[in-house]
Write a protein that holds these residues in place. Structure first.
Motif, PDB file in Angstrom:
ATOM      1  N   ALA A 185       0.765  -0.723  -0.329  1.00 55.69           N
ATOM      2  CA  ALA A 185       0.240  -0.195   0.194  1.00 55.69           C
ATOM      3  C   ALA A 185       0.490   1.547   0.347  1.00 55.69           C
ATOM      4  O   ALA A 185       0.220   2.489  -0.714  1.00 55.69           O
ATOM      5  N   VAL A 186       2.455   1.055   0.182  1.00 53.39           N
ATOM      6  CA  VAL A 186       2.999   2.311   0.086  1.00 53.39           C
ATOM      7  C   VAL A 186       3.925   3.022  -1.170  1.00 53.39           C
ATOM      8  O   VAL A 186       3.275   3.684  -1.724  1.00 53.39           O
ATOM      9  N   PHE A 187       3.857   1.437  -1.467  1.00 55.25           N
ATOM     10  CA  PHE A 187       4.331   1.480  -2.723  1.00 55.25           C
ATOM     11  C   PHE A 187       3.677   0.623  -3.860  1.00 55.25           C
ATOM     12  O   PHE A 187       4.251  -0.348  -4.323  1.00 55.25           O
ATOM     13  N   PRO A 188       2.157   1.347  -4.509  1.00 55.00           N
ATOM     14  CA  PRO A 188       1.839   0.299  -5.350  1.00 55.00           C
ATOM     15  C   PRO A 188       2.419  -0.231  -6.181  1.00 55.00           C
ATOM     16  O   PRO A 188       2.850   0.211  -7.145  1.00 55.00           O
ATOM     17  N   ILE A 189       2.226  -1.464  -7.174  1.00 55.60           N
ATOM     18  CA  ILE A 189       3.180  -1.782  -7.639  1.00 55.60           C
ATOM     19  C   ILE A 189       2.358  -2.016  -8.843  1.00 55.60           C
ATOM     20  O   ILE A 189       3.129  -1.882  -9.789  1.00 55.60           O
ATOM     21  N   SER A 190       1.056  -1.244  -9.195  1.00 58.27           N
ATOM     22  CA  SER A 190       0.364  -0.443 -10.162  1.00 58.27           C
ATOM     23  C   SER A 190       1.466   0.528 -10.706  1.00 58.27           C
ATOM     24  O   SER A 190       1.637   0.711 -12.062  1.00 58.27           O
ATOM     25  N   HIS A 191       2.226   0.860 -10.076  1.00 58.08           N
ATOM     26  CA  HIS A 191       2.968   2.507  -9.858  1.00 58.08           C
ATOM     27  C   HIS A 191       4.799   1.621 -10.986  1.00 58.08           C
ATOM     28  O   HIS A 191       5.194   2.485 -11.125  1.00 58.08           O
ATOM     29  N   LEU A 192       5.339   0.612 -10.769  1.00 61.45           N
ATOM     30  CA  LEU A 192       6.571   0.571 -11.128  1.00 61.45           C
ATOM     31  C   LEU A 192       6.855  -0.570 -12.221  1.00 61.45           C
ATOM     32  O   LEU A 192       5.252  -0.949 -13.121  1.00 61.45           O
ATOM     33  N   GLY A 193       7.837  -0.618 -11.922  1.00 66.16           N
ATOM     34  CA  GLY A 193       8.370  -1.455 -13.843  1.00 66.16           C
ATOM     35  C   GLY A 193       8.139  -2.402 -13.402  1.00 66.16           C
ATOM     36  O   GLY A 193       7.420  -3.330 -12.590  1.00 66.16           O
ATOM     37  N   SER A 194       9.309  -3.449 -14.402  1.00 63.83           N
ATOM     38  CA  SER A 194       9.468  -4.407 -13.980  1.00 63.83           C
ATOM     39  C   SER A 194       9.942  -5.121 -12.823  1.00 63.83           C
ATOM     40  O   SER A 194      10.520  -4.413 -11.950  1.00 63.83           O
ATOM     41  N   CYS A 195       8.937  -6.146 -12.013  1.00 62.09           N
ATOM     42  CA  CYS A 195      10.239  -6.408 -10.305  1.00 62.09           C
ATOM     43  C   CYS A 195       9.797  -8.041 -10.674  1.00 62.09           C
ATOM     44  O   CYS A 195       8.935  -7.952 -11.327  1.00 62.09           O
ATOM     45  N   LEU A 196       9.494  -8.828  -9.494  1.00 60.26           N
ATOM     46  CA  LEU A 196       9.983 -10.100  -8.929  1.00 60.26           C
ATOM     47  C   LEU A 196       8.708 -10.167  -8.156  1.00 60.26           C
ATOM     48  O   LEU A 196       8.684  -9.106  -7.063  1.00 60.26           O
ATOM     49  N   ARG A 197       7.606 -10.336  -8.546  1.00 63.01           N
ATOM     50  CA  ARG A 197       6.676 -10.091  -7.100  1.00 63.01           C
ATOM     51  C   ARG A 197       5.861 -10.778  -6.541  1.00 63.01           C
ATOM     52  O   ARG A 197       6.144 -12.194  -7.309  1.00 63.01           O
ATOM     53  N   VAL A 198       5.617 -10.520  -5.392  1.00 59.64           N
ATOM     54  CA  VAL A 198       5.336 -11.415  -4.497  1.00 59.64           C
ATOM     55  C   VAL A 198       3.884 -11.193  -4.230  1.00 59.64           C
ATOM     56  O   VAL A 198       2.902 -10.401  -3.900  1.00 59.64           O
ATOM     57  N   LYS A 199       3.523 -12.368  -4.578  1.00 59.24           N
ATOM     58  CA  LYS A 199       1.884 -12.360  -4.519  1.00 59.24           C
ATOM     59  C   LYS A 199       1.368 -12.855  -2.476  1.00 59.24           C
ATOM     60  O   LYS A 199       2.010 -13.569  -1.895  1.00 59.24           O
ATOM     61  N   GLY A 200       0.669 -11.861  -2.606  1.00 60.79           N
ATOM     62  CA  GLY A 200      -0.223 -11.805  -1.125  1.00 60.79           C
ATOM     63  C   GLY A 200       1.098 -10.803  -0.653  1.00 60.79           C
ATOM     64  O   GLY A 200       0.869 -10.156   0.826  1.00 60.79           O
ATOM     65  N   GLY A 201       2.102  -9.922  -0.791  1.00 59.58           N
ATOM     66  CA  GLY A 201       3.165  -9.518  -0.450  1.00 59.58           C
ATOM     67  C   GLY A 201       2.524  -7.609   0.208  1.00 59.58           C
ATOM     68  O   GLY A 201       2.107  -7.352  -0.248  1.00 59.58           O
ATOM     69  N   THR A 202       2.904  -7.827   1.297  1.00 58.25           N
ATOM     70  CA  THR A 202       2.546  -5.908   2.032  1.00 58.25           C
ATOM     71  C   THR A 202       3.940  -4.911   1.870  1.00 58.25           C
ATOM     72  O   THR A 202       5.246  -6.285   1.329  1.00 58.25           O
ATOM     73  N   HIS A 203       3.664  -4.073   2.063  1.00 60.46           N
ATOM     74  CA  HIS A 203       5.120  -2.939   2.099  1.00 60.46           C
ATOM     75  C   HIS A 203       6.348  -4.081   3.426  1.00 60.46           C
ATOM     76  O   HIS A 203       7.261  -3.770   3.332  1.00 60.46           O
ATOM     77  N   THR A 204       5.279  -4.411   4.277  1.00 58.87           N
ATOM     78  CA  THR A 204       6.069  -5.544   5.319  1.00 58.87           C
ATOM     79  C   THR A 204       5.884  -6.781   5.672  1.00 58.87           C
ATOM     80  O   THR A 204       6.803  -7.220   6.918  1.00 58.87           O
ATOM     81  N   MET A 205       6.645  -7.030   4.014  1.00 53.62           N
ATOM     82  CA  MET A 205       6.446  -8.410   3.656  1.00 53.62           C
ATOM     83  C   MET A 205       7.808  -9.243   4.773  1.00 53.62           C
ATOM     84  O   MET A 205       7.947 -10.150   5.084  1.00 53.62           O
ATOM     85  N   ILE A 206       8.566  -8.399   4.539  1.00 53.68           N
ATOM     86  CA  ILE A 206      10.427  -9.068   4.874  1.00 53.68           C
ATOM     87  C   ILE A 206      10.513  -9.595   6.865  1.00 53.68           C
ATOM     88  O   ILE A 206      10.890 -10.147   6.567  1.00 53.68           O
ATOM     89  N   ILE A 207       9.149  -9.431   6.673  1.00 55.87           N
ATOM     90  CA  ILE A 207       9.217  -9.426   8.470  1.00 55.87           C
ATOM     91  C   ILE A 207       7.618 -10.613   8.787  1.00 55.87           C
ATOM     92  O   ILE A 207       7.912 -11.781   8.673  1.00 55.87           O
ATOM     93  N   HIS A 208       6.291  -9.999   7.471  1.00 59.57           N
ATOM     94  CA  HIS A 208       5.700 -11.326   7.907  1.00 59.57           C
ATOM     95  C   HIS A 208       5.842 -12.651   6.241  1.00 59.57           C
ATOM     96  O   HIS A 208       4.691 -14.038   7.157  1.00 59.57           O
ATOM     97  N   ARG A 209       6.806 -11.999   5.663  1.00 62.73           N
ATOM     98  CA  ARG A 209       7.155 -13.838   4.537  1.00 62.73           C
ATOM     99  C   ARG A 209       7.778 -14.156   3.919  1.00 62.73           C
ATOM    100  O   ARG A 209       9.120 -13.445   3.297  1.00 62.73           O
TER     101      ARG A 209
END
Length: 228
Positions: A185-209
Motif C-alpha cells: 500500500a505504500v508503493f503500489p505495484i501498479s506504479h512500478l516497472g518490472s519487478c519480481l512479484r510476491v503474491k499477497g506481499g505487503t510493505h512489511t513482507m520482509i517480516i511477515h513473509r
C-alpha cells in the motif's frame, strides 16, 4: 588434492525508514555461503542530502564486491551507495527504482511541502500511544512499530521524509533486482516497472513473509532474477 573453501559472499542489509535491523531477524542465509551484515541508520550531518548520506554509509561497508539489500527507503539508499562501491548485486525490497515509480501522494508532497507538516516528534511517544490505543488492530500495529523502530529522532525523520520526497533518480541502477509485494500500500505495484512479484506481499513482507525470502534469496543472490 586439497582445495581451498570458497570465499563467502558478503551481504549487507539496510532496513526501511527509521527501522532497526531487527526487521531482518527472521531472515536466514546459508552460513556456508554467505556472511550477513546489518547497517543501521545514523543522524545525518547538517546540510547532507541523500547522496552525502550514502557516501558515509558506504564507508561502513568493509568488504569488496558486496551484495547490498535494502528495504523501502533503504532500497533507495543502496542505489545511491552504489556510486561509491562496486557491489556484486543490488536487491531492493518493497521500494522503488526511480522517481517515476513514486505514488501520486509523494509527487504532491514534493511540490507542496506538506510532508514538512507531519508531527514527526510524536514517534518518540509510541509507548504512550500503545497504552491508549483503541482497538486490537491499532494496538497491534503500534506494538509492531515499537518493536522495529530503531531511529526515533525528529531530526532524522524530518531529513528522511524530505530525502524520499526529493529523490531525483531518473534511471534505475543497471542490473538492479526489485522484489515487491502485489499488496504493497505504500508503493503500489501498479506504479512500478518490472519487478519480481510476491503474491499477497505487503510493505512489511520482509517480516511477515520471511519464509518466502529464506527459500528464494540465496538463489536470487547467486543467479539472475529472471531464472528464479
Amino acid at each position: 588434492m586439497n582445495t581451498l573453501p570458497a570465499e563467502k559472499i558478503q551481504v549487507y542489509f539496510v532496513p526501511g525508514l527509521a527501522a532497526s535491523p531487527k526487521i531482518f531477524e527472521y531472515i536466514e542465509l546459508p552460513s556456508n555461503q554467505f556472511e550477513v551484515h546489518h547497517l543501521d541508520w545514523f543522524l545525518p550531518p547538517s546540510g547532507a542530502d541523500l547522496v552525502d548520506y550514502a557516501r558515509i554509509m558506504a564507508e561502513r561497508v568493509t568488504h569488496e564486491a558486496p551484495v547490498l539489500i535494502g528495504v523501502s527507503f533503504g532500497g533507495m539508499l543502496i542505489q545511491e551507495m552504489a556510486r561509491f562501491l562496486k557491489p556484486r548485486k543490488l536487491i531492493i525490497i518493497s521500494s522503488i527504482k526511480c522517481r517515476d515509480e513514486m505514488p501520486r501522494r509523494l509527487w504532491v508532497a514534493r511540490y507542496t511541502r506538506l510532508h514538512r507538516l507531519l508531527p514527526t516528534g510524536a514517534i518518540q511517544n509510541l509507548e504512550t500511544l500503545t497504552r491508549f490505543a483503541f482497538g486490537d488492530a491499532v494496538r497491534k500495529r503500534l506494538k509492531l512499530y515499537e518493536r522495529y523502530l530503531g531511529m526515533r529522532d525528529k531530526e532524522y525523520l524530518d531529513w528522511a521524509l524530505d530525502a524520499i520526497v526529493q529523490w531525483d533518480r531518473v534511471t534505475p541502477e543497471p542490473g538492479l533486482i526489485h522484489i515487491h509485494g502485489d499488496q504493497d500500500a505504500v508503493f503500489p505495484i501498479s506504479h512500478l516497472g518490472s519487478c519480481l512479484r510476491v503474491k499477497g506481499g505487503t510493505h512489511t513482507m520482509i517480516i511477515h513473509r520471511y519464509k518466502w525470502f529464506n527459500e528464494r534469496l540465496p538463489a536470487i543472490i547467486l543467479e539472475e532474477a529472471g531464472s528464479i
